[in-house]
Design a protein around this motif. Structure first.
Motif, PDB file in Angstrom:
ATOM      1  N   ALA A 193       0.800  -1.227   0.000  1.00  0.00           N
ATOM      2  CA  ALA A 193       0.000   0.000   0.000  1.00  0.00           C
ATOM      3  C   ALA A 193       0.837   1.283   0.000  1.00  0.00           C
ATOM      4  O   ALA A 193       0.518   2.231  -0.741  1.00  0.00           O
ATOM      5  N   PRO A 194       1.902   1.417   0.803  1.00  0.00           N
ATOM      6  CA  PRO A 194       2.667   2.678   0.806  1.00  0.00           C
ATOM      7  C   PRO A 194       3.310   3.038  -0.535  1.00  0.00           C
ATOM      8  O   PRO A 194       3.701   4.193  -0.736  1.00  0.00           O
ATOM      9  N   LEU A 195       3.414   2.081  -1.452  1.00  0.00           N
ATOM     10  CA  LEU A 195       4.028   2.372  -2.743  1.00  0.00           C
ATOM     11  C   LEU A 195       3.160   3.285  -3.612  1.00  0.00           C
ATOM     12  O   LEU A 195       3.628   3.784  -4.644  1.00  0.00           O
ATOM     13  N   TYR A 196       1.916   3.508  -3.216  1.00  0.00           N
ATOM     14  CA  TYR A 196       1.076   4.470  -3.932  1.00  0.00           C
ATOM     15  C   TYR A 196       1.277   5.901  -3.431  1.00  0.00           C
ATOM     16  O   TYR A 196       0.715   6.842  -4.001  1.00  0.00           O
ATOM     17  N   LEU A 197       2.080   6.071  -2.388  1.00  0.00           N
ATOM     18  CA  LEU A 197       2.301   7.404  -1.831  1.00  0.00           C
ATOM     19  C   LEU A 197       2.936   8.371  -2.832  1.00  0.00           C
ATOM     20  O   LEU A 197       2.510   9.532  -2.934  1.00  0.00           O
ATOM     21  N   PRO A 198       3.974   7.969  -3.612  1.00  0.00           N
ATOM     22  CA  PRO A 198       4.524   8.918  -4.604  1.00  0.00           C
ATOM     23  C   PRO A 198       3.481   9.408  -5.602  1.00  0.00           C
ATOM     24  O   PRO A 198       3.491  10.578  -5.988  1.00  0.00           O
ATOM     25  N   ALA A 199       2.578   8.516  -6.022  1.00  0.00           N
ATOM     26  CA  ALA A 199       1.529   8.930  -6.954  1.00  0.00           C
ATOM     27  C   ALA A 199       0.588   9.936  -6.294  1.00  0.00           C
ATOM     28  O   ALA A 199       0.156  10.914  -6.911  1.00  0.00           O
ATOM     29  N   TRP A 200       0.264   9.702  -5.027  1.00  0.00           N
ATOM     30  CA  TRP A 200      -0.618  10.623  -4.308  1.00  0.00           C
ATOM     31  C   TRP A 200       0.032  11.993  -4.161  1.00  0.00           C
ATOM     32  O   TRP A 200      -0.608  13.026  -4.397  1.00  0.00           O
ATOM     33  N   LEU A 201       1.311  12.013  -3.786  1.00  0.00           N
ATOM     34  CA  LEU A 201       2.020  13.283  -3.619  1.00  0.00           C
ATOM     35  C   LEU A 201       2.151  14.019  -4.942  1.00  0.00           C
ATOM     36  O   LEU A 201       1.967  15.245  -5.014  1.00  0.00           O
ATOM     37  N   ALA A 202       2.459  13.285  -6.008  1.00  0.00           N
ATOM     38  CA  ALA A 202       2.581  13.912  -7.324  1.00  0.00           C
ATOM     39  C   ALA A 202       1.251  14.474  -7.784  1.00  0.00           C
ATOM     40  O   ALA A 202       1.186  15.551  -8.389  1.00  0.00           O
ATOM     41  N   GLY A 203       0.169  13.780  -7.508  1.00  0.00           N
ATOM     42  CA  GLY A 203      -1.152  14.269  -7.865  1.00  0.00           C
ATOM     43  C   GLY A 203      -1.502  15.552  -7.142  1.00  0.00           C
ATOM     44  O   GLY A 203      -2.088  16.474  -7.716  1.00  0.00           O
ATOM     45  N   ARG A 204      -1.141  15.641  -5.860  1.00  0.00           N
ATOM     46  CA  ARG A 204      -1.419  16.860  -5.079  1.00  0.00           C
ATOM     47  C   ARG A 204      -0.614  18.049  -5.611  1.00  0.00           C
ATOM     48  O   ARG A 204      -1.107  19.178  -5.656  1.00  0.00           O
ATOM     49  N   ARG A 205       0.640  17.792  -6.020  1.00  0.00           N
ATOM     50  CA  ARG A 205       1.479  18.885  -6.531  1.00  0.00           C
ATOM     51  C   ARG A 205       1.001  19.404  -7.872  1.00  0.00           C
ATOM     52  O   ARG A 205       1.040  20.596  -8.146  1.00  0.00           O
ATOM     53  N   SER A 206       0.538  18.463  -8.747  1.00  0.00           N
ATOM     54  CA  SER A 206       0.218  18.851 -10.121  1.00  0.00           C
ATOM     55  C   SER A 206      -1.241  19.178 -10.331  1.00  0.00           C
ATOM     56  O   SER A 206      -1.601  19.717 -11.373  1.00  0.00           O
ATOM     57  N   ALA A 207      -2.116  18.863  -9.365  1.00  0.00           N
ATOM     58  CA  ALA A 207      -3.560  19.033  -9.574  1.00  0.00           C
ATOM     59  C   ALA A 207      -3.966  20.424 -10.035  1.00  0.00           C
ATOM     60  O   ALA A 207      -4.741  20.568 -10.974  1.00  0.00           O
ATOM     61  N   PRO A 208      -3.465  21.535  -9.452  1.00  0.00           N
ATOM     62  CA  PRO A 208      -3.941  22.850  -9.877  1.00  0.00           C
ATOM     63  C   PRO A 208      -3.576  23.207 -11.308  1.00  0.00           C
ATOM     64  O   PRO A 208      -4.259  23.989 -11.937  1.00  0.00           O
TER      65      PRO A 208
END
Length: 431
Positions: free
Chosen positions: A399-414
């Motif tokens: 499960a923690p291996l999805y953390l980079p995708a989550w962080l990248a999504g938060r940075r690029s979302a706007p």
């Protein structure tokens, strides 16, 4: 490809996808039990499975690059022919080494089959409409595969319940039905999969073989440059190891709690059918999961939930409890696959799509081979329940291996346009 509309592409993709998985549905209830019936022990079954994993490890990237360079249609046709040959040999195999050859053929088939159909669907959809949302079709595919495998498993259970046919044992009859189904899938592939290729023939094949290493190099380069993509591919290591619990050990566990292998095999038909219907229902929840959690968080949560369901399969005492946990496991399985696939596709440019999908699959297959050896050895030395709990822990810790995708999504979302098609390595689908 562009002559087809988005709807036509999706319809053909879903039809071919369903036909591709129907033989698998027929085989799932009998695969392990038939090898046991013909004299193989659980550790031997784990060992023959390594033939598939090792060959996938060796061939996954070359065949992915070949599909990107030569075309998806010829590679899929070759895969279908090999699957047909492996099923025919499985129907008559009666020794460790013959089953080893069966799984070796399956390894080559899996390497060739891994990714080209899905890549064709995504690229054909984008060719028809550059801003089309292909994630919906990937979710529908999860529903279709659930229905196809469920129907195959239900038919398999019915064929087993009818008993032997002449010299053919009850557990062998579904294998013969799978051979017929695979032949039908090959015919449908010839008719429905339309692909524009610049050249054909021996010269095109030679040029594609030369070009394939460049495709592989570009795909590996994407993996090196993107922590998100690297983490997503690494998820498959844990999933491949842990899936042995519900693909290979569940029939043994059910036979253990029932006390009769043939009764367990007959029950596995409708149980597998219900499980894949549950998987289809899980896949249908993809839009809701995307809306509620986003793809990375939803995928991580589902990995943990899948581990919990496998613990239930291993520890519940009676067949009802085992089967309820089994259905829950497949519902989670169906929901998690479209999320993971969507995240993966958002990291990939079109020309290297199959190569990256092959990288992803390459991680799962040798991990599954290792899981087959380790978990069957644990089952033989201790118990099937212990092996299942070990596999459940491995599933959950991904499960923690999805953390980079989550962080990248938060940075690029706007800054991300929701209709963009070919995204940079850091972008994630969080819709």
């Amino acid at each position: 490809m562009s002559a087809l509309t988005v709807r036509q592409v999706r319809r053909r993709y879903l039809t071919l996808y369903g036909l591709r998985w129907l033989p698998t549905g027929l085989m799932i209830p009998v695969m392990i039990l038939l090898m046991q019936e013909r004299g193989l022990s659980l550790p031997q079954i784990g060992l023959v499975g390594t033939a598939q994993g090792l060959l996938v490890l060796a061939l996954e990237l070359p065949t992915g690059g070949l599909a990107d360079a030569l075309g998806r249609r010829p590679v899929l046709l070759a895969a279908g022919v090999l699957n047909l040959a492996s099923l025919a040999l499985f129907a008559v195999a009666d020794s460790f080494w013959l089953f080893f050859v069966v799984w070796a053929l399956q390894g080559v088939y899996r390497a060739l089959d891994s990714g080209p159909l899905e890549s064709w669907y995504v690229d054909a959809t984008l060719a028809a409409e550059p801003e089309a949302e292909y994630e919906r079709g990937l979710g529908y595919a999860g529903t279709v595969v659930g229905g196809a495998i469920g129907a195959g498993a239900l038919l398999s259970g019915g064929l087993i319940a009818l008993g032997p046919i002449g010299p053919v044992t009850a557990l062998t009859v579904p294998v013969l039905a799978a051979i017929v189904a695979q032949a039908g899938a090959l015919v449908a592939l010839v008719v429905l999969l339309v692909e524009e290729r610049p050249a054909t023939g021996v010269a095109a094949l030679r040029a594609s073989v030369v070009q394939a290493p460049r495709m592989i190099s570009q795909a590996v380069g994407l993996l090196r440059r993107s922590r998100v993509l690297l983490a997503l591919v690494a998820v498959e290591l844990f999933w491949g190891f842990g899936m042995v619990t519900f693909e290979s050990l569940l029939p043994v566990r059910l036979a253990e709690v029932i006390g009769n292998p043939e009764r367990a095999a007959a029950l596995l038909g409708p149980a597998n059918s219900a499980a894949w219907i549950a998987s289809a229902a899980g896949a249908a929840l993809t839009p809701l999961l995307l809306r509620w959690f986003g793809a990375p968080a939803g995928a991580a949560l589902l990995r943990v939930l899948q581990g919990v369901t496998v613990v239930g399969m291993g520890l519940f005492a009676g067949p009802v409890g085992v089967l309820v946990a089994y259905l829950a496991c497949y519902a989670v399985h169906g929901a998690s696959n479209p999320l993971h696939s969507g995240l993966l596709h958002r990291q990939v440019d079109g020309p290297y799509r199959t190569s990256v999908l092959s990288l992803n699959s390459m991680m799962a297959q040798p991990a599954a081979a290792l899981g087959g050896v380790v978990l069957t050895a644990i089952a033989a030395a201790s118990s099937v329940s212990t092996a299942m709990v070990v596999g459940a822990v491995v599933l959950a810790v991904a499960a923690p291996l999805y953390l980079p995708a989550w962080l990248a999504g938060r940075r690029s979302a706007p800054a991300v346009e929701p209709t963009a098609v070919l995204a940079p390595a850091e972008r994630q689908a969080t819709r």
